[in-house]
Design an enzyme around this catalytic site. Structure first.
Site, PDB file in Angstrom:
ATOM      1  N   LYS A 174       0.855  -1.177   0.000  1.00 48.53           N
ATOM      2  CA  LYS A 174       0.000   0.000   0.000  1.00 48.53           C
ATOM      3  C   LYS A 174       0.896   1.234   0.000  1.00 48.53           C
ATOM      4  O   LYS A 174       1.903   1.280   0.728  1.00 48.53           O
ATOM      5  CB  LYS A 174      -0.894  -0.002   1.240  1.00 48.53           C
ATOM      6  CG  LYS A 174      -1.856  -1.176   1.299  1.00 48.53           C
ATOM      7  CD  LYS A 174      -2.999  -1.013   0.317  1.00 48.53           C
ATOM      8  CE  LYS A 174      -4.072  -2.070   0.541  1.00 48.53           C
ATOM      9  NZ  LYS A 174      -5.209  -1.895  -0.381  1.00 48.53           N
ATOM     10  N   ASP A 199      -0.414  -0.390  -4.462  1.00 49.25           N
ATOM     11  CA  ASP A 199      -1.825   0.004  -4.436  1.00 49.25           C
ATOM     12  C   ASP A 199      -1.949   1.361  -3.763  1.00 49.25           C
ATOM     13  O   ASP A 199      -1.606   1.508  -2.588  1.00 49.25           O
ATOM     14  CB  ASP A 199      -2.649  -1.051  -3.666  1.00 49.25           C
ATOM     15  CG  ASP A 199      -4.142  -0.763  -3.708  1.00 49.25           C
ATOM     16  OD1 ASP A 199      -4.557   0.228  -4.358  1.00 49.25           O
ATOM     17  OD2 ASP A 199      -4.912  -1.540  -3.100  1.00 49.25           O
ATOM     18  N   ASP A 249      -9.568  -0.707  -9.282  1.00 45.51           N
ATOM     19  CA  ASP A 249     -10.228  -1.416  -8.182  1.00 45.51           C
ATOM     20  C   ASP A 249     -11.490  -0.631  -7.814  1.00 45.51           C
ATOM     21  O   ASP A 249     -12.597  -0.925  -8.306  1.00 45.51           O
ATOM     22  CB  ASP A 249      -9.236  -1.526  -7.007  1.00 45.51           C
ATOM     23  CG  ASP A 249      -9.829  -2.032  -5.703  1.00 45.51           C
ATOM     24  OD1 ASP A 249     -11.052  -2.253  -5.630  1.00 45.51           O
ATOM     25  OD2 ASP A 249      -9.078  -2.195  -4.718  1.00 45.51           O
ATOM     26  N   GLY A 301      -9.318  -8.426  -2.212  1.00 53.10           N
ATOM     27  CA  GLY A 301      -9.806  -8.837  -0.900  1.00 53.10           C
ATOM     28  C   GLY A 301     -10.275  -7.655  -0.075  1.00 53.10           C
ATOM     29  O   GLY A 301      -9.823  -6.521  -0.268  1.00 53.10           O
TER      30      GLY A 301
HETATM   31 MG    MG Z   1      -7.035  -1.884  -4.021  1.00 50.17          MG
END
Ligand code: MG
Length: 381
Positions: A174, A199, A249, A301
């Site tokens: 992240k 991400d 996403d 997820g």
């Molecule tokens: Mg994501």
């Protein structure tokens, strides 16, 4: 296919302590919240689903509060007493409710499980039965691990080493402004060859295009959701400026969003979260589009409990899911989980689909009761 009649649906709001917190650019929570949906058919078969809502509208606009309200007042009354032969009939029964995809997903998921169990099938095989020939379940999903924002690059490297040693073949980090280029550079120095992706959870703007171009130096599998959480247009302006493939996403809510994103070149890869798109029926449409158009696809997820993870694992075992998924072993998330047996990481970064019917695992009633008590104690509203 034998039909089911939906007799009762019960909601179990739960809270579970997380083994390891997941800090992203958008949120950080010390425990996981969700609503476990228990659907009982007139034959006494129980189907389970999970609404993976957070307490705050951070990843998505839905919260525990909105989901409990919409499920109890609108979605459940629309389903009680209905007879269906396929869970793909559920979206039509719920079409008077607009939005609230995670709430709709959770009851649809419970219906998928109940129909699979009624017909003595694994959920993975029931999904495959809705796809063209050649799309049978592989019996496993290839998975990776997601690592939250840490206090230092050294600490991040420590966790990566632990996960690589455990056998995870793909690492996702992240990122947020200030925790990005130096991080990728630091990790690449130690791990020049691991399968690595970042991400951003919507932490950047199109004005950062020149800055983000530095990411091209790190041979990343993808850069996930750099721009606005509802944006497709500006990602279409950013992707041509980067060699690194963008994966969307948060922006993807339907098969039409996928068609649009691919058509305008906003991304090259799709992260499918079945809860975010309102169910496995819509997920199958996205799957078919990606398979027909050679668009790389993986399953994301939302820190699901075993209930939600088992169903996503079944979907992730389909051959059109071509990249490693954010479905880690149970010990990455909970100790204990709500379900047994636990998911274990096997050889070559794979998790096996259980052999039992439906989602293939059993909800442990005592743990469910404890998790509901914890929710009652912790709930902020
Ligand atoms: Mg994501």
């Amino acid at each position: 296919m034998q039909s089911i009649t939906i007799q009762e649906i019960h909601l179990h709001p739960v809270a579970l302590p997380l083994v390891e917190k997941l800090k992203t650019s958008a949120s950080s929570e010390s425990f996981k919240s969700a609503i476990i949906v228990e659907l009982i058919t007139s034959d006494g078969v129980i189907g389970w689903g999970e609404c993976p809502t957070k307490m705050a509208p951070s990843y998505a606009y839905e919260t525990m509060g909105t989901a409990l309200h919409v499920l109890a007042q609108f979605l459940i009354p629309a389903l009680i007493g209905k007879t269906i032969t396929s869970a793909t009939e559920i979206p039509g029964l719920l079409d008077e409710v607009r939005g609230h995809p995670m709430a709709r997903f959770s009851v649809e998921a419970a219906a998928w499980d109940a129909i699979a169990k009624t017909n003595t099938m694994r959920l993975a095989d029931l999904f495959a039965a809705h796809l063209p020939a050649g799309h049978s379940s592989k019996g496993y999903a290839t998975v990776g691990v997601s690592i939250g924002i840490q206090e230092s690059i050294e600490k991040t490297l420590e966790i990566i080493t632990k996960r690589v040693d455990q056998g995870y073949g793909r690492v996702k980090l992240k990122i947020e402004p200030g925790w990005d280029v130096d991080l990728a550079q630091g990790v690449r120095k130690v791990y020049p060859d691991i399968s690595l992706m970042l991400d951003a959870n919507s932490a950047y703007s199109l004005n950062d295009a020149d800055y983000l171009r530095q990411m091209d130096a790190f041979n990343l599998l993808m850069l996930e959701q750099p721009l606005g959480y509802n944006d497709i247009y500006e990602h279409g302006k950013l992707q041509p400026q980067l060699q690194t493939p963008i994966c969307l996403d948060e922006s993807i809510h339907s098969a039409n969003d996928v068609r649009l994103a691919i058509e305008i070149g906003a991304c090259k890869i799709i992260n499918l979260k079945p809860a975010r798109v309102g169910g496995y029926t819509e997920s199958l449409e996205i799957y078919k589009f990606c398979a027909e158009n050679d668009v790389p696809l993986w399953i994301g997820g939302l820190l699901e409990t075993g209930v939600g993870r088992a169903a996503n694992l079944a979907f992730a075992s389909l051959p059109g899911v071509t990249l490693p998924c954010d479905i880690s072993a149970t010990d990455r998330y909970y100790n204990p989980d709500l379900t047994e047996p636990s998911f274990k990481l096997g050889e070559i970064s794979r998790i096996a689909v259980p052999d039992a019917t439906g989602i293939g695992i059993e909800v442990q009633r005592d743990r469910l009761v404890n998790a509901v008590s914890l929710w009652e104690a912790e709930k902020p509203y």
